[in-house]
Design a protein around this motif. Structure first.
Motif, PDB file in Angstrom:
ATOM      1  N   MET A   1      23.756  39.941  41.868  1.00 58.14           N
ATOM      2  CA  MET A   1      25.187  39.489  42.461  1.00 58.14           C
ATOM      3  C   MET A   1      24.860  38.743  43.896  1.00 58.14           C
ATOM      4  O   MET A   1      25.567  37.880  44.201  1.00 58.14           O
ATOM      5  N   ALA A   2      23.817  39.436  44.581  1.00 60.15           N
ATOM      6  CA  ALA A   2      23.391  38.918  45.887  1.00 60.15           C
ATOM      7  C   ALA A   2      23.018  37.302  45.799  1.00 60.15           C
ATOM      8  O   ALA A   2      23.297  36.617  46.648  1.00 60.15           O
ATOM      9  N   SER A   3      22.084  37.520  44.887  1.00 58.26           N
ATOM     10  CA  SER A   3      21.448  35.949  44.675  1.00 58.26           C
ATOM     11  C   SER A   3      22.455  34.904  44.247  1.00 58.26           C
ATOM     12  O   SER A   3      22.414  33.787  44.919  1.00 58.26           O
TER      13      SER A   3
ATOM     14  N   ASP B   1      41.255  37.085  33.900  1.00 49.53           N
ATOM     15  CA  ASP B   1      39.853  37.626  33.037  1.00 49.53           C
ATOM     16  C   ASP B   1      39.423  39.075  33.554  1.00 49.53           C
ATOM     17  O   ASP B   1      38.699  39.954  32.722  1.00 49.53           O
ATOM     18  N   ILE B   2      39.733  39.557  34.670  1.00 48.39           N
ATOM     19  CA  ILE B   2      39.383  40.566  35.385  1.00 48.39           C
ATOM     20  C   ILE B   2      40.265  41.664  34.465  1.00 48.39           C
ATOM     21  O   ILE B   2      39.735  42.856  34.331  1.00 48.39           O
ATOM     22  N   SER B   3      41.546  41.439  34.346  1.00 48.89           N
ATOM     23  CA  SER B   3      42.474  42.444  33.659  1.00 48.89           C
ATOM     24  C   SER B   3      41.685  42.654  32.251  1.00 48.89           C
ATOM     25  O   SER B   3      41.721  43.845  31.896  1.00 48.89           O
ATOM     26  N   ALA B   4      41.146  41.668  31.469  1.00 42.82           N
ATOM     27  CA  ALA B   4      40.889  41.967  30.364  1.00 42.82           C
ATOM     28  C   ALA B   4      39.781  42.580  30.392  1.00 42.82           C
ATOM     29  O   ALA B   4      39.288  43.388  29.334  1.00 42.82           O
ATOM     30  N   ALA B   5      38.908  42.328  31.263  1.00 40.42           N
ATOM     31  CA  ALA B   5      37.554  43.177  31.312  1.00 40.42           C
ATOM     32  C   ALA B   5      37.712  44.534  31.698  1.00 40.42           C
ATOM     33  O   ALA B   5      36.781  45.531  31.277  1.00 40.42           O
TER      34      ALA B   5
ATOM     35  N   LYS C   1      29.196  36.654  35.779  1.00 40.23           N
ATOM     36  CA  LYS C   1      29.216  35.655  34.714  1.00 40.23           C
ATOM     37  C   LYS C   1      29.737  34.245  34.817  1.00 40.23           C
ATOM     38  O   LYS C   1      29.247  33.370  34.546  1.00 40.23           O
ATOM     39  N   SER C   2      31.090  34.311  35.645  1.00 41.31           N
ATOM     40  CA  SER C   2      31.795  32.990  35.914  1.00 41.31           C
ATOM     41  C   SER C   2      31.784  32.635  37.513  1.00 41.31           C
ATOM     42  O   SER C   2      32.504  31.502  37.498  1.00 41.31           O
ATOM     43  N   GLY C   3      31.199  33.214  38.396  1.00 41.48           N
ATOM     44  CA  GLY C   3      31.322  32.871  39.649  1.00 41.48           C
ATOM     45  C   GLY C   3      32.624  33.156  40.059  1.00 41.48           C
ATOM     46  O   GLY C   3      33.694  33.462  39.495  1.00 41.48           O
ATOM     47  N   TYR C   4      33.063  32.837  41.537  1.00 43.21           N
ATOM     48  CA  TYR C   4      34.217  33.453  42.075  1.00 43.21           C
ATOM     49  C   TYR C   4      35.173  32.384  41.714  1.00 43.21           C
ATOM     50  O   TYR C   4      36.103  33.069  41.151  1.00 43.21           O
ATOM     51  N   ASP C   5      34.713  31.140  41.804  1.00 41.00           N
ATOM     52  CA  ASP C   5      36.202  30.215  41.574  1.00 41.00           C
ATOM     53  C   ASP C   5      36.507  30.198  40.128  1.00 41.00           C
ATOM     54  O   ASP C   5      37.665  30.051  39.692  1.00 41.00           O
ATOM     55  N   GLY C   6      35.379  30.678  39.312  1.00 43.80           N
ATOM     56  CA  GLY C   6      35.796  30.527  37.833  1.00 43.80           C
ATOM     57  C   GLY C   6      36.235  31.529  37.051  1.00 43.80           C
ATOM     58  O   GLY C   6      36.406  31.654  35.868  1.00 43.80           O
ATOM     59  N   THR C   7      36.514  32.688  37.834  1.00 38.44           N
ATOM     60  CA  THR C   7      36.876  33.853  37.513  1.00 38.44           C
ATOM     61  C   THR C   7      38.424  34.169  37.793  1.00 38.44           C
ATOM     62  O   THR C   7      38.766  33.959  38.920  1.00 38.44           O
ATOM     63  N   THR C   8      39.043  34.582  36.719  1.00 39.21           N
ATOM     64  CA  THR C   8      40.698  34.570  37.291  1.00 39.21           C
ATOM     65  C   THR C   8      41.171  36.039  36.927  1.00 39.21           C
ATOM     66  O   THR C   8      40.384  37.036  36.594  1.00 39.21           O
ATOM     67  N   LEU C   9      42.154  36.430  37.560  1.00 40.12           N
ATOM     68  CA  LEU C   9      42.782  37.905  37.557  1.00 40.12           C
ATOM     69  C   LEU C   9      43.085  38.197  36.060  1.00 40.12           C
ATOM     70  O   LEU C   9      42.798  39.367  35.757  1.00 40.12           O
TER      71      LEU C   9
ATOM     72  N   GLU D   1      32.179  40.383  35.503  1.00 41.98           N
ATOM     73  CA  GLU D   1      33.312  39.157  35.396  1.00 41.98           C
ATOM     74  C   GLU D   1      32.746  38.114  36.334  1.00 41.98           C
ATOM     75  O   GLU D   1      32.497  36.972  35.875  1.00 41.98           O
ATOM     76  N   PHE D   2      32.647  38.625  37.511  1.00 43.54           N
ATOM     77  CA  PHE D   2      32.238  37.506  38.684  1.00 43.54           C
ATOM     78  C   PHE D   2      30.857  36.848  38.526  1.00 43.54           C
ATOM     79  O   PHE D   2      30.827  35.879  38.805  1.00 43.54           O
TER      80      PHE D   2
END
Length: 213
Positions: free
Chosen positions: A106-108, A32-36, A22-30, A19-20
């Motif tokens: 993820m590192a890149s 989103d994470i809950s759904a994933a 796909k959307s980046g740190y700022d673009g990912t919400t809790l 999830e992170f």
């Protein structure tokens, strides 16, 4: 709220990581994470803490697995060091190409997004970079001992060059370069590594010069 029945930390962190990525740190919400993950906010907080703690846990798990995989792929006998190096780079490309969403590593991604503004993430990313560079440098030293590379070349510097080159190649996948083009770039990078001057000699016995496969 405690962990739900059947909670698998590794599976949850893998879903969080994607999830992170796909959307980046700022673009990912809790949400989103809950759904994933299929976990409610309460379960996520109880198991991991807030969004930042979740991110660090996912990043750490991802880097831990990558570091172990890199070490295993690059370690081996001196005679096959260059073959291992090429296979490692091509496998890294193939994993991204074969990913359904072609997500960059993820590192890149987070070296670009978060390095310098998130001290904890930066520290973990630096640790991962150092581990990858050390594994690559070890493989390069093996190639030097086998007479495939110039023994005077600095393996840590060459390893850094390979990391930079690979991360650049990874970004090209996002704009649609195909596998043949990417493998050609890998081969060009490897061909540019400094070869030993004069006849090729290594510690054990003389072999035929390394030829690009």
């Amino acid at each position: 709220m405690g962990r739900p029945p059947g909670f698998d930390r590794r599976e949850v962190l893998a879903a969080v990581e994607r999830e992170f990525r796909k959307s980046g740190y700022d673009g990912t919400t809790l949400d989103d994470i809950s759904a994933a993950t299929g976990l409610g906010r309460g379960s996520l907080y109880a198991a991991f803490g807030d969004k930042h703690a979740l991110f660090l846990a996912a990043l750490g798990d991802y880097c831990d697995q990558d570091e172990a995989s890199d070490a295993a792929a690059l370690e081996g006998p001196d005679e096959t060091a260059m073959e291992r190096l090429r296979a490692y780079l091509i496998d890294s490309v193939d994993r991204q190409l074969n990913d359904p969403e072609q997500l960059a590593c993820m590192a890149s991604r987070f070296t670009v997004e978060l390095a310098g503004r998130d001290q904890e993430a930066t520290a973990r990313l630096r640790h991962g970079f150092d581990a990858q560079r050390a594994a690559l440098a070890g493989c390069l030293r093996a190639a030097q001992r086998n007479g495939d590379l110039d023994p005077a070349a600095e393996p840590v510097t060459l390893a850094t060059l390979l990391v930079v080159g690979f991360r650049g190649i990874s970004s090209l996948i996002g704009i649609g370069l195909d596998r043949a083009e990417l493998v050609a770039v890998i081969d060009a990078i490897l061909a540019g590594l400094p070869r030993p001057p004069g006849p090729r000699v290594h510690q054990a016995a003389t072999q035929e010069p390394y030829s690009q496969v």
